[in-house]
Structure formats: C-alpha cells, structure tokens
Design a protein around this motif. Sequence first.
Motif, short mmCIF file in Angstrom:
data_model
loop_
_atom_site.label_atom_id
_atom_site.label_comp_id
_atom_site.label_asym_id
_atom_site.label_seq_id
_atom_site.Cartn_x
_atom_site.Cartn_y
_atom_site.Cartn_z
N TYR A 663 0.83 -1.20 0.00
CA TYR A 663 0.00 0.00 0.00
C TYR A 663 0.86 1.24 0.00
O TYR A 663 0.61 2.21 -0.72
CB TYR A 663 -0.92 -0.02 1.23
N LYS A 1001 -11.98 3.64 -1.72
CA LYS A 1001 -12.26 2.65 -0.68
C LYS A 1001 -12.05 1.25 -1.22
O LYS A 1001 -11.56 0.36 -0.53
CB LYS A 1001 -13.69 2.79 -0.19
N ILE A 1002 -12.44 1.12 -2.44
CA ILE A 1002 -12.25 -0.19 -3.05
C ILE A 1002 -10.77 -0.51 -3.12
O ILE A 1002 -10.32 -1.61 -2.81
CB ILE A 1002 -12.89 -0.21 -4.46
N GLU A 1005 -9.48 -1.38 0.25
CA GLU A 1005 -9.95 -2.70 0.62
C GLU A 1005 -9.10 -3.78 -0.06
O GLU A 1005 -8.67 -4.75 0.55
CB GLU A 1005 -11.43 -2.82 0.23
N SER A 1008 -5.80 -4.09 1.47
CA SER A 1008 -5.73 -4.65 2.82
C SER A 1008 -5.94 -6.16 2.82
O SER A 1008 -5.85 -6.80 3.84
CB SER A 1008 -6.77 -3.97 3.71
N ARG A 1009 -6.25 -6.70 1.68
CA ARG A 1009 -6.40 -8.16 1.65
C ARG A 1009 -5.05 -8.83 1.77
O ARG A 1009 -4.04 -8.30 1.32
CB ARG A 1009 -7.04 -8.57 0.33
N SER A 1012 -2.92 -9.65 -2.10
CA SER A 1012 -3.53 -8.74 -3.05
C SER A 1012 -3.03 -9.05 -4.45
O SER A 1012 -1.83 -9.00 -4.74
CB SER A 1012 -3.22 -7.29 -2.68
N LEU A 1034 -17.52 -5.74 -1.77
CA LEU A 1034 -16.07 -5.69 -1.55
C LEU A 1034 -15.73 -4.89 -0.32
O LEU A 1034 -14.83 -5.18 0.44
CB LEU A 1034 -15.42 -4.99 -2.75
N SER A 1035 -16.44 -3.79 -0.20
CA SER A 1035 -16.05 -2.85 0.84
C SER A 1035 -16.85 -2.99 2.10
O SER A 1035 -16.95 -2.07 2.89
CB SER A 1035 -16.15 -1.44 0.28
N THR A 1037 -16.28 -4.40 4.74
CA THR A 1037 -15.56 -4.20 6.01
C THR A 1037 -15.17 -2.76 6.27
O THR A 1037 -14.71 -2.43 7.34
CB THR A 1037 -14.29 -5.06 6.02
N LEU A 1038 -15.34 -1.96 5.29
CA LEU A 1038 -14.95 -0.57 5.52
C LEU A 1038 -16.04 0.15 6.28
O LEU A 1038 -17.19 0.15 5.87
CB LEU A 1038 -14.77 0.12 4.16
#
Lengths: 1051, 196
Positions: A663, A1001-1002, A1005, A1008-1009, A1012, A1034-1035, A1037-1038
Amino acid sequence: MPASIINQSCKQERMGSFFKLIESFALEIGSLRKEMGKKTESEEDNGKTDHLELSEEVGGLFLRSSPCAGTGAELARVRDSGYHSLHRRLSILDRLVHTHAVWLQLGLSHQEAARILTNQPMGTFVVRRSNSLKKKVVSLRMHNDSPVCVKDFPVKESQYTFSLEGSGLSFADLFRLVAFCSISRDVLPFTLKLPEAISSAETFAQLQEVAKLGAGFWDADWNERKKRFSLLTTPHISLPPSLSQRPVSLTAVPGCPQFQTRTPAEIDCYQSNGALCFINPLFIKVHQLDGTFLTATLHNPGTPKQGVREEIRDLDTGNTEAQRSCLESPPANCSDQNQETHFIAVSKLVLQDDNSSSENYRTHSEQVVPRSPPPRPPPPNFAPQRSVSPLQQQSMPEKIPLINSFKEDLKEKEKGGGLLSWLGSSFSISTSSSPPKRVGISYPISIPSLALPRSSLSHSPYKSKTSPSNLDDAQCHLAMEDQTIEKALNRAKLHGQNVTQTSSITTRKPEDLAVGQENDRKELRLSDISTDSSGSLDFSQLPSIFNSPPDPSPPTVTDHDKLPKSPLSYDMDMEGEEDDGEEEEEEPDNDVSFESDPDQDQDVTMVPPTHRTKRRSSASALVLRKALQGQLRKMSGVFNSLMTPEKRAIRRVLELSQNKASYFGCLVHDFISYMSEGSGTQAWQVYTSGLELLQSVRQFMTQMKIYLRQSSEMELPIESLISEDQIDQVLEKAMQKCVLKPLRQVVNTALQEFQLRSGTWQQLKDNLSLAKARQPQEMGVSAALHPDPVAIEKIKLKFQVICKMYSPEKKVIRLLRICKCIYNIMQNNSGRMYGADDFLPMLTYVLAQCDMPQLDNEILYMMELLDPSQHNGEGGYYLISAYGAMTLIKNFQEEQAARVLSSETKDTLRQWHSQWQRRRHTTQCCAPSIDDFQSYLRVVLQDLSNGCTAKTLQVGPFATVEEVCCLCALKFKVADSESYGLFLQTEGSSQQLAADTYPQKIKAELHSRPQSAPFYFVFRRVDSGSTITSINDLSVTLDPQGNPNNASEHP
Amino acid sequence: MLSKVQLYCCDCPRELKFGKSSIVCRFVQDHFDHNISPTIGASFLTKTVPCGNELHKFLIWDTAGQERFHSLAPMYYRGSAAAVIVYDITKLDSFQTLKKWVKELKEHGPEGIVVAIAGNKNDLGDIREVPMKEAKEFAESIAAIFIETSARNAVNVEELFQKISKQIPPLENPEVDSNESFKLTQQPVASTRRCC
C-alpha cells in the motif's frame, strides 16, 4: 601441500617477527593481529584444534536440536552429506527475526506480560515497552521462587545501538541483543529462552507458522502447539532444502533479506565454524589500547579520527568474524581483501624465506580455489592466478602495459589495497588517474603527520607492522622482496625530501608512491583532474595552504559535484563535512540493488551523525579506511548486516516504496507519478504557486512517515531496528529518498515555471543586478571585513553545490557552512563575535554579489521541505536569514520607498507558520487515517485504437465513481463520456463499478487483503452486454466513516 | 525540555551596536561550558538553563535591529515563547524604541509570548537617562519581566534567563515542548536599536 606445514611456517614467522618487535605499541597491534591471524589461519589450515575451539564458540549460537550436530571438525567432514542435521540448525537470530510477532510485543503492559509469562517456563521472555520507564524492557520469567514472577530489564537505546542497562555490550538492533542474551546471560540472571515451538522449529515455514499466531501464540495451548509442530515437522525432515535452494527460500521470507542471515548450511559449505558471527556486540572495549595506538599512528591533519576509530572498532569486534565474512563476500571481494592484506604486508620489515612461503602459499590457494572463492589471494608474482579476481580483471588491463615488470607486484598490491571497488573503476580509466591508486596503497605504509617528525612517521607504521601476525607475515614474505623493501624505504626518504612528481606514468620511479600519497587528498577525489601544481606539494604543507582564505589558485574543476574536494573548500574548519553531502547524494544511485553494496553500508553506519560527517573529512581518511579494509573488509559482510540499522531501515522503506504491491509503495508511486505527469507541467498547472506545491509535497512526506510508523507493512517493526528518538529522523531520510529524489527535477522545473509566469524571475534578476552594484556599506554592512571577489567566488560555488542536492537537510547544512564561511571572513581571527546586526547585512551583500537568482527557489525549497522539527534550530535560523536577505534583494527597488514586508512575503510566512502549527496539531491529535493518503488513483484508459494510457488522478476518498468518470473524461479528453465507465480489472476479471461507490475505498480494501492480486482501474467503453456489478460487497468491512484530513487532497 | 528562544535585538544606531553584541556574547561566553553547544556564529545561540527539575534549552535568535530589516522581524519572532527586549539605560530614545517593539510584539507576536525587558549598561548608572522606576512601571503595565543588566560585568544576565525560564508556561506534552520557543527581544544599549 599439507595444511600443517603452512601452519608451521606461519608459526615460525610469527615468532620471527615477534622478536623484531621493538616498540611497545607495536606489541599492542601485534596482539590484535595475532588474534586475527590465528583465526584466519585456522580457516586456512583446517587445524582441528582450532576448530574445536571455534566450534564451541559457534555452537552456542545455534540451538542444536539434534545431537548429531557434532563439533566443527567432524561436521566439516560430514558436511557434504550432512544437510539433514545442518538445515535444522536455524540460527537463533533467524528464529528471532521470523518470530518477532510473538516475542516483540511493544504494546503489552506489565500485567499482561506477567499473565502471559506466568505459565511459561523460566527464562521465557517478551520485549515490550514500559510506560513508566518510557523504554523498551525485556520482561523475563523468573524462578518460581523468586519474589516476582516476571522481572523487567530495561533496554538502553543509544543513537545506533541497543544494550541492556548495566551491560557493556551494545548491539545493532534488538534482535541481536535478544539473540545474544539467549546464549549468554550477560547482566540477566539467566539466559533468555525461546518458547519451545520456536526453538524446536526446523524450517522457516514453521517459524512463520508460529509468527502468524502473533500475540495469540502465548494464549494458545502449549501442548496443542507442540502437536501441531510435530505434524508440521515431519514432512520437512525428509526433505531438507538443498544448498542452492537455501538462499532463495531465505530471501523469499518477508523481512529476512534485510538481515542477510545465513543458514548454517550456506555457511558450512565452506567451513565448519561458519556461523560464528551471527551475534556480535557492536562495542566491547577489549582492544582499546590497540585502538588508541592506531589512531595515534595514523593520525594526520584532516584525518577523521572517528573514522579510524570506527575501523578499529571493527577490528576489535570483528576479528572473530574473519572467516565467516570471507565466505560471505563474493569472490571478487574476497580476493580483493586479500590483495589488500598483501599490500599492507609490503611494509613489513621482516624477511624470511620468500620462496618457501610463497610456495606454500601458492599450493594452498590452489587447493582452495576450486571449491570456494579463494580465501587467500594469489601471490602477486603469479600472473596466472591474478586472473582469479574479477576486480583485477577489471582494472588491470589499462595498467599492465604501462608498468615495467618489477613494479608489477607493487601495483598489484596497490590495486588490492587501495582500490576500493567504487574508486577502482574510475581510476583505471585514464593514466592520470593512476596516482590515486598508489596513494591508496601507500598510505598505510607511511603517513605523514604534522604532529610527528617526518622520519619517525614514515618509519613507525612499518614497525607497527612488524608485529607477530603470522598471517600477514606469510603474505608479507610473498609480497616482499628485498628490492621491495628497499623501495619502500627509499620512498619514505624521498617523501621526506618532498620529491617533485613527474607527471608521466611511465617515468615514475618508486618515489611516485610517495608523491601519490602526498596527493591523495586531492587526487583521490578529483580523480579525473590533473593537479599538477599541487601534485608536488608536500602533504604537510597542504593544510596551511588550505587554511589561508585567499587561495589564489582558481578552481580547476568543472564538475561541480567534485568541487567540494577542491582545495578551495578546505579553508573552512568544517571542511571535513564537505564531502559528506555529496557522498550521500550520490549514494542512492548506487543503491539500486539494495542488497549488494556492502561498501556503502560500511561507510554509513555506526558513527553518530556528527562524527560521521567528519569521517569524510579528507581523501586521506578515505584511503586510510580503504587500506584498513584489507582486514576490515572481511568483516564488512557481517557488519553490513549487523551494523547499519539506520541504513537498513532506510533501505527497507525504499524497497517498500518500490514495491507497488504494498500500500505504501502504491501511494508513493501514485504521488510521484501524479507530480511528474508531463515532466512537471501537471505540477504547475494544478497548484497555484510553488509554495503550495512544496507544501503538498511536505504534507505527503509527513503523512507517509506517520503511516509508516503505524503500518504493519514494515515487516520488522521499525522500533526494533532503530532507537526511538532516531525513528523520525530515519523515516524522514527515507521519505526524502523515495519522494524528493525522484521529484527534485520536476519540482525545480515547476518552481521555475511559477517564477517565470508570475514575473518574479525577471524582477529578481533586475534587482539582483542592481543590488550587486552596491557597495557593502550601502547594503548596511558595517566596518567588518567583507568578502573579496575570490571569497565570493568560493561561496558561489558552494551555492551551486546546494542547487544540485535534493535533500533539504543537506542543503541546509551547506547553507550553514556558507554562513560559517561568512562569519570567518567577518571575524578574520579577531575573535569578535558578530550578531545578527552585522551578519544579516553581510549575508544580504553576499547573496547580491553571488547573483544567483535560482537561489530564491532553493531557499523556498528548503524552507518548505525541511522537516518541520528542524525549523527552530540553527538551520532554521539561517534559513530564515537567507530568506529574509533574499526578500530584501527581491524588493530592492522598493526598499527605500516602503520598508514594509511585501504582502507576498507575509503570506509565505503566515503559511509557513501555519504549517508549523499544523504539524504541532498533527502530532497532538491522533494520526491521520488511511484516508489521508488516498488522494491519488491511477486510471488506465483503454482505447481500442490506441491501446492503454494511464494517468494518475487526484481522487478524494469520497469521490464516487461517477465523479471519477467525469474527471477521467476530462483528463483523457473523451468526448462521449456517457458511454464510458470505470472498471475494476483484476486477474482475468473485469467489473464495472457502480456509480455510487468509492474507488478509493475499493482500492484500500483490495490493498488490505492478505494476498492482493494486481488490479487496475480501467476507464473504458461500456460494452452493451456487460453487467454492472456493485462492488459494495467488496467494501463491506470498511466503515463508512472517519474524518478525512482533507489537506492532502486539496493541497 | 527544549525550548526555542528567539532573541530579538532591536537595532540601535551603529555606534551603539556594541552593546547588543556584548549582551549576546556575555550570554555565551560566561557560560562557555557544556551547557552551550557550539554554533557557527553569535546570531544564533543555544543555552541550557536549569529550571526546577528540568532543563530549559533556549534557542536564541538574534534579530537584526536596523530599520531596513525591521520588516523581517516577524519571521524571527514567529513561534517564539519569549522575547527579550534590551534597551540602554543611558539612552532615553532606546527606551522609546523598546515601547514600539513591545507594541509590535503584543499586536503581531505569538500569543502568550513572554516579554522580558532588560535595561542594559547597569554599570553606567551615573549617566543614566532612563530611571529604573519608570522602566519598571512600564514593564509592570505590560506584565513583562524587568531586570537591569550589565553585559560588561555579567550582572543579572543569568538571572534574566532564569526568570524567563520560570515564566514560560509549562507544556503538558513534552514532545510539543521541544518545539516551543522563546524569543528574546533585546533592546540593546542604544535607543533605536531593537533588542536582540
């Protein structure tokens, strides 16, 4: 030839030379060398006694999970078939590094630690941070009958080292400290004990398995864990990794490459006692006497003592590592080092039967070569063997034709000795560059010093070398013929007589060695410049020349990068630091391959920053260092991994920044590509002023620093590598490297563009020339001496150097030097102190005289990009002074009319101020959330006709897909934007994003996997048949959330 | 605890500039010990003053006092925690200049800046032009620290900084502290000079 014979002859030599020891200081050196020699000797001869001894030392560093791991000698024999037992011997350090998630629990309180450890056996530990002590502590499970169940042992962090309080042993990082304490209790009541699951693990995979549990490890049921491990273990035992696989698997483990730890298998393939040096305290005061002696002997004006000391420290702590490091270094290195040893050996006066020893020698090396890099260099006289060293190959060809045969061995030695790999290539380019080589070599032989009478100087080092170091003696005899010695003596004499150098190489006689060494200060650095005039200078005269400020000789150098090394720059008492900046500046280029520059690491580490600058203070220091490397280089491989926590951390960040899968790397990459879009055009189009541009860069760096501190992307917590008060500094450095360095050109272009557009450039130029015409008095300069044109010229050159750097810190350091220079001129030895009343006018005058309009941007660059924590220091003060002076010049015409600060300047100041406050604000409040960094999105335009084009767009965290589409349409100049959509392209699949989702956000996300996969945002025509899938799932968890700090999005 | 002190020197007429330098130098030279880290010149000095259990590190920013540099002053007092304004007790107009400085600081200076007024040349009491009482009253009226010093004899210089040290508001967060700065505005001996 049987090894024992060598051993014997070595001993004889040692004895012989020992008797020749006359001076007591030589004894000290001798003992040091003896020690080193002994170790190396054992390496050569496989002497069993030595092995037993050494393997005992070594053995402690491994957890022997299997009794079949025998002592060194036996091990060596069975080595080829012994992978099975070897591979299980992961070093403690490896274990620690891979499982830090388990034992390094900085967030743990004492209570929690006690709870965890109570159920563990005695000696189990965690490292945590104590809130009360504000320090890291080792929480150790005590005896059951001790008053407290868990006791804390504070860790002392100094600038570059970690040690236990009360202990004299310091380590480069926490891992090594803990590893050491696992073997030797030191100040602890008993040694640290790794949990069974870790100490019994046999593969990295197992360690990783444990590490995955993190803190949960302690809570898991002990027995279960054990069971799991025995299951895990089974398959691996039968499949020991082969030797060749080993290193690969090592580097594949995250976090590991940085340590470059070797598996025993890797090491033992060369010798049995290989892993000796995994753990080495950085500082033990053992050979202190030797150290002082060396320092004294080698001291000469301008030689950075610190540098010498450091080397000596290397010697002190490193001698045990000789063998291993030799194995570690690549063949080139290895032979190079050995060459170096030769070279040092030249100075020895001890003579024995040359032939026999060289005979021995040769045989020995022949023996060794086939299976590993030659641990001993071929004797110089044997031409065929020379080719063994790649380094030689590289530098030799130009020279060979030039030298007559009897000098050949000298040269040979020189090359090995003085030539550092990085110097080597440039030196060998032209004939004029060869003297520096000589310098490099000859330096250690006789070092002129102002402090001592010449004759004693040139001799004492010889004597010091007559120490009973068997190894060196052996080589000495190889290298030394009567002739050679005579030459050396001659040389010393000639040197004393201040011989003038003849310029042609072919006419050089032995004395050119001496001349070379006189030159070294300049020539080493100005390798391409012929310094005829100074070439004949006696070394001892140089300092005085350098010190006389009105140096008449004009700068002969055209390459400004080399300037600081010109004699001109030596008139300041900070001269030593002149070199540093550039070294550092250039260094990143060499960094390209992160793992492969042991030299650099050695250069940079270990010395506290203030001293470090001194290390570079002269070429002679460099030479000295290089010369010493004959011995030290052997250790360098080890120290490379051991001693450069700062460097390592910086590398780690750099690597991370280049890894787009991370990231952090992604953010950095996006930011840089956003900024550099259109080679800077975007930068000046998007921002309204240079100031704004710089501030957003600064903002980005500050935020990334915070992110790095919090993120888990740094595989090893940075706290375990660097002491806490250094972290910010180190991160700042790293960020500058990964952000400012690539962006410098772009930013410069943009700043220039802003200036041109606003018309300030012209105004500045006009006013500068006006101001330049003024007399000092008119500028408010008082009676104090003002710089003459020569001095102005020098200062100008220094400013030019500033312009070439990217790091604001280094620029400021240079600026400080310029200020110092101005002070010196003003004071002119009067001892009077001048305050701002005198200094500021003078600075204004100097700036006007320099007539460099580009300085305006440079100053702005420094002011905006300098780490805010430094704004209040000396650098900040003089930076402001320079800024003020520049402002006065900028408004020179109006100055008489209106003495008010121009509104523009006030603006700048206000913003600077607010930035400063913002920073305080940021440090006080909780750190920004991830959203702060998500300002950029890289979108690919997929066009059937043109293929793909990518642009980095500024996209806020709450920008919807719809908004992004509009932006894309605009940026990509797509006419029928309605028919385009934003797609998320992952491996093999492509989904259109719903208009109301948030691309950032996507992205977050996805990042953060755990695994990735690469993904792209693609802006392309919507196919009629495609379905719109909401990526909302997908998001999930955000959280819908947090308050983004918008500053970074709208700089 | 590290504190930035900015030392503002109001400019005084050229012939009087010596007074200003001397207070700065006194400040340094008297304590040429481990408390003072070397700096490259007298314009920027650092000094560590013990205050209670802590050490205050002052970063002293000298300010050019000449009129032409007046416009640059805000750059220097930005972020300062204290300002020392020095005037010359033998020059009445230096006291008038001091008042201008105080006004400027109050209006544009950082909030809560500690102002200290130092009447220098205390040793030249015979030719005093500024009565101590008047100066003291003025200082009280603006809640400033007041002290008469003699840079030449090193009288009260240390005390001056001790007093400032005590007045600098304690900062809760030590980390923030380290960026706190004091600005000392020193009105030097002469009348027109801004203090350093």
